[in-house]
Design a protein around this motif. Structure first.
Motif, mmCIF file in Angstrom:
data_model
loop_
_atom_site.group_PDB
_atom_site.id
_atom_site.type_symbol
_atom_site.label_atom_id
_atom_site.label_comp_id
_atom_site.label_asym_id
_atom_site.label_seq_id
_atom_site.Cartn_x
_atom_site.Cartn_y
_atom_site.Cartn_z
ATOM 1 N N ALA A 399 0.824 -1.210 0.000
ATOM 2 C CA ALA A 399 0.000 0.000 0.000
ATOM 3 C C ALA A 399 0.856 1.258 0.000
ATOM 4 O O ALA A 399 0.614 2.191 -0.769
ATOM 5 C CB ALA A 399 -0.922 -0.006 1.221
ATOM 6 N N VAL A 400 1.876 1.300 0.852
ATOM 7 C CA VAL A 400 2.733 2.477 0.928
ATOM 8 C C VAL A 400 3.498 2.654 -0.376
ATOM 9 O O VAL A 400 3.644 3.778 -0.883
ATOM 10 C CB VAL A 400 3.702 2.373 2.121
ATOM 11 N N GLY A 411 8.215 9.047 3.747
ATOM 12 C CA GLY A 411 8.857 9.135 5.054
ATOM 13 C C GLY A 411 7.967 8.569 6.151
ATOM 14 O O GLY A 411 7.388 7.491 6.010
ATOM 15 N N SER A 412 7.824 9.308 7.217
ATOM 16 C CA SER A 412 7.019 8.854 8.354
ATOM 17 C C SER A 412 5.519 8.921 8.088
ATOM 18 O O SER A 412 4.722 8.345 8.840
ATOM 19 C CB SER A 412 7.342 9.688 9.594
ATOM 20 N N GLY A 414 3.916 7.550 5.625
ATOM 21 C CA GLY A 414 3.433 6.241 5.200
ATOM 22 C C GLY A 414 2.997 5.383 6.371
ATOM 23 O O GLY A 414 1.839 4.916 6.425
ATOM 24 N N PRO A 415 3.875 5.144 7.352
ATOM 25 C CA PRO A 415 3.460 4.381 8.541
ATOM 26 C C PRO A 415 2.308 5.032 9.304
ATOM 27 O O PRO A 415 1.445 4.333 9.853
ATOM 28 C CB PRO A 415 4.742 4.351 9.390
ATOM 29 N N ALA A 416 2.280 6.374 9.339
ATOM 30 C CA ALA A 416 1.193 7.062 10.053
ATOM 31 C C ALA A 416 -0.151 6.760 9.400
ATOM 32 O O ALA A 416 -1.159 6.535 10.079
ATOM 33 C CB ALA A 416 1.450 8.567 10.063
ATOM 34 N N TRP A 417 -0.171 6.746 8.061
ATOM 35 C CA TRP A 417 -1.398 6.424 7.326
ATOM 36 C C TRP A 417 -1.823 4.982 7.606
ATOM 37 O O TRP A 417 -3.002 4.715 7.877
ATOM 38 C CB TRP A 417 -1.158 6.638 5.824
#
Length: 455
Positions: A399-400, A411-412, A414-417
């Protein structure tokens, strides 16, 4: 014939894709359902929660559907077969079933909007609420409702049968700007009405005591409305994104789409509530026919109400058409991709089947509620929930990676989403599903059981 015999279409322009997605989102959910949900849940408190869930739930979930569609370039069934395995590959069928069922009765409601547009131009609207309700019951079921259901479905079939670029894209480039211009004009008119000040206070000034006392109903209703109004859980955004090129910035496009959709929903409230307050009509009147009873009665009590009403219901009809073509496209894209059937044949066949399934909804409002509650509160939420679980927990890297195409390194972000999908989105959808199942059970054992006993 195999699916490879038919070249896959694409959007001709970025504007075409954005307008199509906006047109799908801006439909009966915004103009028919939204203002009366605000009314039933006490006004500004619901609006505040709705806007919160649009950001927290709607945006992350929309990006999930976008990346799945663009990554696979397939319809929901084909997409889930490609990225899923085992039982997950069958999740796509939930989206197909959801779009099929929703459009079958959605077309009936859209037919009402056409009928009420004509009614305003012919005889005008009845100011007496009891008479307006009797008029609605007469027009909303029976042969009259079936006829306008058929007219609306024929229009949807005609647009979808022509194709993506020459049919859907061309149509939405006309309809969406028209919806925006007309709603702004109606909001300006509504601001001149004597009840506008009181309406704005009700609509825009949250009473924290009301929110505290009714959060159990406001929160799930606002979350469900945020999901429904963006056409999520129906496979629409998967299908529309499957016609995209890799260079598109999905996050930017998603933000634009959500911005337009939310703005039109908000403006609809600026239209409806001043009209209701000016006419002295209770904004909390419930039911599928609320807009056709309460608002029509309000139009009947206003100077030139017949004209304003005809314009309003005509706008709702246009918005309904822009949404309906997206729902049919979900099912038609499956027939084209997986069965290799030509687009015109698929559109006519699917549209005819949807029309037949919608006939019971046109026959009796209880049957319309039966289909609506099942599709809206169970199928739609279930499909969305399973997709979020699959992508958020099993395919986060895919997905990212797909989201970064056309954007660059996230960056960060992607994980936040992904964590937004994993926790708040899934949690809210799970709660909404449980509540939806309970509501449907109450309907089956209550109003529907009584209706069956009367037959």
């Amino acid at each position: 014939m195999s699916s490879v015999d038919i070249p896959r279409e694409q959007w001709a322009t970025r504007v075409g894709f954005i307008f199509a997605a906006v047109g799908s989102a801006v439909g009966l959910g915004n103009i028919w359902r939204f203002p009366f949900q605000v009314g039933q849940e006490g006004g500004a408190g619901f609006l505040l929660m709705y806007l919160l869930f649009i950001v927290v739930i709607g945006f992350p979930a929309m990006l999930v559907e976008f990346v799945v569609g663009r990554r696979t370039e397939r319809n929901p069934v084909g997409a889930l077969k490609e990225i899923g395995s085992g039982i997950w590959e069958y999740v796509g069928w939930i989206f197909i079933a959801t779009g099929f069922v929703i459009l079958s009765y959605y077309s009936v409601v859209a037919g009402w909007t056409i009928r009420y547009t004509i009614l305003g131009l012919q005889d005008g609207y009845l100011a007496d609420a009891a008479e307006a309700e009797g008029q609605f019951v007469t027009l909303a079921s029976g042969l009259d409702a079936i006829l306008f259901h058929a007219i609306f479905m024929a229009a949807v079939i005609a647009i979808v049968a022509v194709g993506i670029e020459r049919g859907i894209e061309l149509a939405v480039k006309v309809m969406v700007p028209a919806i925006i211009i007309i709603t702004i004009g109606l909001a300006i008119y509504a601001a001149t009405l004597p009840g506008a000040g009181e309406a704005y206070s009700y609509y825009l000034s949250p009473e924290w005591g009301v929110i505290a006392d009714n959060w159990q109903s406001i929160v799930p209703a606002a979350a469900g409305q945020a999901f429904f109004t963006l056409s999520l859980g129906m496979g629409v955004m998967i299908t529309y994104a499957s016609y995209l090129g890799e260079d598109r910035n999905l996050a930017e496009d998603g933000a634009i789409i959500i911005g337009f959709d939310t703005a039109i929903a908000f403006i609809t409230g600026l239209i409806v509530f001043p009209i209701l307050f000016t006419a002295g009509v209770d904004p909390a009147d419930p039911g599928a026919g609320a807009i056709f009873v309460s608002l029509a009665a309000a139009f009947g009590d206003l100077t030139l109400g017949w004209l304003i009403g005809a314009v309003f219901f005509g706008t709702v009809a246009i918005a309904a058409l822009s949404s309906a073509i997206s729902l049919m496209e979900v099912v038609v894209s499956y027939i084209i991709d997986e069965r290799g059937i030509s687009r015109p044949t698929a559109a006519i066949g699917i549209g005819g089947a949807m029309f037949l399934l919608g006939v019971p909804s046109a026959y009796d409002l209880v049957l319309l509620d039966l289909f609506d509650l099942f599709a809206d509160q169970i199928l739609l939420v279930l499909g969305g929930l399973l997709l979020m679980i699959l992508v958020g927990w099993s395919l986060p890297d895919l997905a990212v990676d797909e989201l970064q195409r056309g954007i660059g390194d996230l960056g960060s972000l992607g994980p936040a989403w992904i964590w937004a999908v994993r926790i708040p989105v899934i949690l809210v959808l799970l709660v909404a599903l449980v509540l939806g199942i309970l509501d449907y059970y109450e309907f089956l054992t209550g109003p529907f059981a009584e209706w069956v006993g009367d037959q």
